[in-house]
Motif scaffolding. Structure first.
Motif, PDB file in Angstrom:
ATOM      1  N   GLU A  54      -4.068  17.445   8.247  1.00  0.00           N
ATOM      2  CA  GLU A  54      -4.830  16.660   8.381  1.00  0.00           C
ATOM      3  C   GLU A  54      -5.499  16.553   7.154  1.00  0.00           C
ATOM      4  OE1 GLU A  54      -6.539  20.230  10.236  1.00  0.00           O
ATOM      5  OE2 GLU A  54      -5.051  19.368  10.045  1.00  0.00           O
ATOM      6  N   TYR A  55      -5.692  16.983   6.111  1.00  0.00           N
ATOM      7  CA  TYR A  55      -5.782  17.816   4.874  1.00  0.00           C
ATOM      8  C   TYR A  55      -4.697  17.149   3.845  1.00  0.00           C
ATOM      9  CZ  TYR A  55      -9.871  20.040   6.971  1.00  0.00           C
ATOM     10  OH  TYR A  55     -10.781  20.261   7.888  1.00  0.00           O
ATOM     11  N   ASP A  56      -4.293  15.925   3.718  1.00  0.00           N
ATOM     12  CA  ASP A  56      -3.860  14.955   2.678  1.00  0.00           C
ATOM     13  C   ASP A  56      -2.284  16.232   3.317  1.00  0.00           C
ATOM     14  OD1 ASP A  56      -2.507  13.669   0.168  1.00  0.00           O
ATOM     15  OD2 ASP A  56      -3.766  14.992  -1.191  1.00  0.00           O
ATOM     16  N   ASN A  57      -1.889  16.085   4.146  1.00  0.00           N
ATOM     17  CA  ASN A  57       0.175  16.227   4.449  1.00  0.00           C
ATOM     18  C   ASN A  57      -0.058  18.108   4.225  1.00  0.00           C
ATOM     19  OD1 ASN A  57       0.375  13.293   5.533  1.00  0.00           O
ATOM     20  ND2 ASN A  57       0.930  13.041   3.460  1.00  0.00           N
ATOM     21  N   GLY A  58      -0.771  18.273   3.715  1.00  0.00           N
ATOM     22  CA  GLY A  58      -1.037  19.756   3.658  1.00  0.00           C
ATOM     23  C   GLY A  58      -0.875  20.593   2.207  1.00  0.00           C
ATOM     24  N   GLY A  59      -0.272  21.616   2.228  1.00  0.00           N
ATOM     25  CA  GLY A  59      -0.454  22.614   0.670  1.00  0.00           C
ATOM     26  C   GLY A  59       0.655  21.530  -0.536  1.00  0.00           C
ATOM     27  N   GLU A  60       1.463  20.776  -0.202  1.00  0.00           N
ATOM     28  CA  GLU A  60       2.030  20.584  -1.506  1.00  0.00           C
ATOM     29  C   GLU A  60       1.297  19.611  -2.606  1.00  0.00           C
ATOM     30  OE1 GLU A  60       6.127  18.867  -1.922  1.00  0.00           O
ATOM     31  OE2 GLU A  60       5.693  19.403  -0.629  1.00  0.00           O
ATOM     32  N   ALA A  61      -0.246  18.682  -1.309  1.00  0.00           N
ATOM     33  CA  ALA A  61      -0.602  18.563  -2.412  1.00  0.00           C
ATOM     34  C   ALA A  61      -1.523  18.800  -2.823  1.00  0.00           C
ATOM     35  CB  ALA A  61      -0.793  16.403  -1.139  1.00  0.00           C
ATOM     36  N   TRP A  62      -2.208  20.125  -2.540  1.00  0.00           N
ATOM     37  CA  TRP A  62      -3.067  20.633  -2.966  1.00  0.00           C
ATOM     38  C   TRP A  62      -3.534  21.382  -4.342  1.00  0.00           C
ATOM     39  CZ3 TRP A  62      -4.126  24.712   2.122  1.00  0.00           C
ATOM     40  CH2 TRP A  62      -3.990  23.219   3.034  1.00  0.00           C
TER      41      TRP A  62
ATOM     42  N   ARG B 101      -9.478  21.968   2.424  1.00  0.00           N
ATOM     43  CA  ARG B 101     -11.184  21.462   3.319  1.00  0.00           C
ATOM     44  C   ARG B 101     -12.772  20.779   3.224  1.00  0.00           C
ATOM     45  NH1 ARG B 101     -12.993  24.456   9.348  1.00  0.00           N
ATOM     46  NH2 ARG B 101     -14.780  22.480   9.423  1.00  0.00           N
ATOM     47  N   HIS B 102     -12.694  21.455   2.275  1.00  0.00           N
ATOM     48  CA  HIS B 102     -14.146  21.260   1.691  1.00  0.00           C
ATOM     49  C   HIS B 102     -14.148  20.719   0.314  1.00  0.00           C
ATOM     50  CE1 HIS B 102     -14.931  24.682   4.968  1.00  0.00           C
ATOM     51  NE2 HIS B 102     -16.319  23.249   5.060  1.00  0.00           N
ATOM     52  N   THR B 103     -12.836  19.466  -0.260  1.00  0.00           N
ATOM     53  CA  THR B 103     -12.991  19.377  -1.768  1.00  0.00           C
ATOM     54  C   THR B 103     -12.520  17.530  -0.742  1.00  0.00           C
ATOM     55  OG1 THR B 103     -10.437  19.770  -1.562  1.00  0.00           O
ATOM     56  CG2 THR B 103     -12.157  20.433  -2.734  1.00  0.00           C
ATOM     57  N   PHE B 104     -12.101  17.572   0.280  1.00  0.00           N
ATOM     58  CA  PHE B 104     -10.876  16.281   1.031  1.00  0.00           C
ATOM     59  C   PHE B 104     -11.495  14.860   1.303  1.00  0.00           C
ATOM     60  CE2 PHE B 104      -9.431  14.212   4.340  1.00  0.00           C
ATOM     61  CZ  PHE B 104      -7.887  13.865   4.039  1.00  0.00           C
TER      62      PHE B 104
ATOM     63  N   HIS C 233     -12.142  12.084   2.950  1.00  0.00           N
ATOM     64  CA  HIS C 233     -11.748  11.108   4.075  1.00  0.00           C
ATOM     65  C   HIS C 233     -11.465   9.827   3.784  1.00  0.00           C
ATOM     66  CE1 HIS C 233     -12.400  14.605   6.800  1.00  0.00           C
ATOM     67  NE2 HIS C 233     -13.343  14.717   6.093  1.00  0.00           N
ATOM     68  N   GLN C 234     -11.414   9.351   2.518  1.00  0.00           N
ATOM     69  CA  GLN C 234     -11.304   7.633   2.231  1.00  0.00           C
ATOM     70  C   GLN C 234     -10.197   7.784   1.423  1.00  0.00           C
ATOM     71  OE1 GLN C 234     -12.960   4.617   3.535  1.00  0.00           O
ATOM     72  NE2 GLN C 234     -11.266   3.606   2.759  1.00  0.00           N
ATOM     73  N   TYR C 235     -10.604   8.570   0.470  1.00  0.00           N
ATOM     74  CA  TYR C 235      -8.871   8.719  -0.567  1.00  0.00           C
ATOM     75  C   TYR C 235      -8.014   9.195   0.349  1.00  0.00           C
ATOM     76  CZ  TYR C 235      -6.737  10.582  -4.303  1.00  0.00           C
ATOM     77  OH  TYR C 235      -5.911  10.940  -5.797  1.00  0.00           O
ATOM     78  N   ALA C 236      -8.245  10.383   1.243  1.00  0.00           N
ATOM     79  CA  ALA C 236      -7.520  10.974   1.667  1.00  0.00           C
ATOM     80  C   ALA C 236      -6.814  11.881   1.011  1.00  0.00           C
ATOM     81  CB  ALA C 236      -6.395   9.991   2.680  1.00  0.00           C
ATOM     82  N   GLY C 237      -7.213  12.442   0.318  1.00  0.00           N
ATOM     83  CA  GLY C 237      -6.815  13.809  -0.557  1.00  0.00           C
ATOM     84  C   GLY C 237      -7.654  14.119  -1.093  1.00  0.00           C
ATOM     85  N   CYS C 238      -7.702  15.393  -1.922  1.00  0.00           N
ATOM     86  CA  CYS C 238      -8.010  16.733  -2.335  1.00  0.00           C
ATOM     87  C   CYS C 238      -8.211  16.498  -3.724  1.00  0.00           C
ATOM     88  CB  CYS C 238      -7.568  17.500  -2.101  1.00  0.00           C
ATOM     89  SG  CYS C 238      -7.199  18.488  -0.058  1.00  0.00           S
ATOM     90  N   GLY C 239      -8.465  15.339  -4.020  1.00  0.00           N
ATOM     91  CA  GLY C 239      -8.096  15.187  -5.055  1.00  0.00           C
ATOM     92  C   GLY C 239      -9.469  14.522  -6.105  1.00  0.00           C
ATOM     93  N   ASN C 240     -10.463  13.887  -5.439  1.00  0.00           N
ATOM     94  CA  ASN C 240     -11.683  12.843  -6.096  1.00  0.00           C
ATOM     95  C   ASN C 240     -11.919  14.504  -6.745  1.00  0.00           C
ATOM     96  OD1 ASN C 240     -13.970  13.012  -6.440  1.00  0.00           O
ATOM     97  ND2 ASN C 240     -13.936  11.070  -4.309  1.00  0.00           N
ATOM     98  N   TRP C 241     -11.911  13.807  -8.539  1.00  0.00           N
ATOM     99  CA  TRP C 241     -12.698  14.483  -9.391  1.00  0.00           C
ATOM    100  C   TRP C 241     -14.259  15.494  -9.009  1.00  0.00           C
ATOM    101  CZ3 TRP C 241     -10.657  10.927 -12.857  1.00  0.00           C
ATOM    102  CH2 TRP C 241      -9.196  10.705 -13.515  1.00  0.00           C
TER     103      TRP C 241
END
Length: 459
Positions: A261-269, A308-311, A313-321
């Motif tokens: 649920e957080y950007d398809n898991g660790g490969e994108a983290w 989880r705490h950088t996700f 929910h609009q960008y659907a990813g954990c990479g919001n700077w």
């Protein structure tokens, strides 16, 4: 970051902007003129980029007193800040990601107008805040163009440290036909017209549950404006430092399939994994209670927590700077900012002061010897330099924690990080990040650290 050369959502948005400007459905090498010789068109000097970045921070009691307050008040102390005092009113907010509506007391603070020393094509807003349960904040930017007209107020983020009250989110579809907000970045739509952001002001809105006395506390607010020239290559810098920092090593790859649920898991983290490495370098630790939600069979649960705490929910990813910088600052004694550096010389100054740097870059597999992958967007942590000047990086795109430490060739690495244009796997022109990085550092820097930060424009 995907191990394959797959476009990140940020990269797709950047291409969409370029396509709209060019009046075509896609951006190709023919549509965007580029030098045939990779060395042609290079910038005249690495230090030139430093002069193309304007970084303004609000951190002092005087700063917070200097803005226009509607229900907020400045607080003094070791770390001055801004809190919600007497609410300016009550507003209803419907969370677009949960559908839940709730009433919130709110108050606002608006900064004085800041005239950019570098009229900008892009701007990023970041913040450091404490948001107890039942509170959150919104950050906005409004600017004046170089022709004297104004932008609308743009939402640069709706944020809370947790996710029990609202879903942390960027806001899409913000544009006035001349500039747009792409997740966390304000951008002039067509920089070739000469239009620039000449000045800006920021607005914070603090929210809390009605009838309570709980408040967010904002300790730091930053606006980074930049005008980085289009370039496929950058000048080579001269090595000036041999040092390596002892930064913890974490792999994102061992988290594949975890919490999809957080950007398809660790490969994108890559971003939260890098953030967690540097947070722990500075002594930040999560408690057993904070990590109790993570499956106990998972290694390095703190990386799951960071995701989880950088996700966004609009960008659907954990990479919001800015969300990563804000997450770092939830740990006691830490600050976090998003900025741009001008050269590896700038980066060496920070490493010399003991400050690791989280950098953003994109590249083909053959452009970075030893990486073994290509990416449209990836974060890694620079922890030092070899005696030959090569870059020592903790690269989370590694199969194990032990394999995270990498040495990359200096010339290759500085080019993929500092350029703004590149060719992707399809041979089309894509964007580069132009030296974007996260800086996490102590709330009370040493004199050496303070001098190094000031040398790269951060105070």
């Amino acid at each position: 970051m995907s191990r394959a050369e797959q476009p990140s959502r940020r990269a797709v948005l950047a291409v969409a902007v370029a396509a709209a400007v060019a009046g075509t459905a896609s951006t190709s090498a023919a549509a965007v003129p580029a030098p045939a010789d990779p060395a042609a068109g290079a910038d005249t000097g690495g230090s030139d980029t430093a002069r193309r970045v304007d970084h303004r921070s609000w951190t002092t009691y005087r700063d917070w007193r200097g803005g226009t307050a509607r229900g907020t008040r400045a607080v003094a102390g070791d770390r001055p800040g801004l809190v919600l005092g007497t609410p300016a009113g009550i507003v209803s907010y419907t969370d677009p990601h949960t559908g839940r509506s709730a009433d919130w007391e709110y108050a606002t603070w608006t900064s004085p107008v800041h005239r950019l020393a570098v009229p900008a094509t892009e701007a990023v807003v970041s913040w450091n805040a404490h948001t107890p349960d039942g509170t959150w904040l919104q950050a906005e930017l409004q600017g004046t163009y170089s022709d004297g007209t104004d932008t609308p107020w743009y939402v640069m983020g709706r944020w809370a440290a947790g996710d029990q009250d609202i879903r942390r989110t960027s806001v899409d579809d913000q544009s006035d036909g001349r500039s747009s907000v792409w997740t966390d970045t304000f951008a002039v739509d067509d920089a070739s017209t000469g239009l620039r952001l000449a000045s800006c002001r920021l607005r914070l809105t603090l929210y809390r549950r009605p009838g309570t006395r709980t408040t967010p506390t904002v300790r730091r607010l930053d606006a980074m404006g930049s005008d980085i020239p289009d370039r496929f290559t950058v000048p080579a810098s001269v090595p000036g430092l041999a040092r390596e920092l002892a930064v913890p090593r974490y792999s994102q790859e061992i988290h594949k399939g975890q919490y999809p649920e957080y950007d398809n898991g660790g490969e994108a983290w890559c971003s939260p994994t890098s953030s967690q490495m540097v947070i722990e370098y500075w002594g930040g630790r999560l408690t057993e209670e904070q990590l109790a939600w993570v499956d106990p069979s998972y290694a390095d649960p703190q990386v799951c927590h960071a995701a989880r705490h950088t996700f966004d929910h609009q960008y659907a990813g954990c990479g919001n700077w800015p969300f990563n910088a804000a997450y770092a600052a939830t740990f006691d004694g830490l600050q976090g900012v998003v900025t741009r550096l001008g050269s590896l010389t700038d980066l060496e100054k920070l490493i010399a002061a003991g400050i690791p740097v989280i950098t953003s870059q994109s590249f083909l597999a053959e452009e970075l010897t030893g990486a073994g992958y290509g990416t449209a967007g990836h974060l890694m942590t620079v922890i030092g330099f070899t005696a030959d000047g090569d870059v020592i990086a903790n690269d989370p795109a590694s199969e194990s924690n032990e394999a995270v430490r990498r040495v990359y060739r200096r010339r290759e690495w500085e080019n993929i990080w500092l350029r703004t244009k590149r060719y992707n796997a399809s041979g089309n022109v894509a964007s580069g990040t132009g030296g974007v990085c996260y800086l996490f550092f102590p709330a009370r820097p040493t004199p050496h650290q303070r001098a190094a930060l000031a040398a790269v424009g951060v105070r």
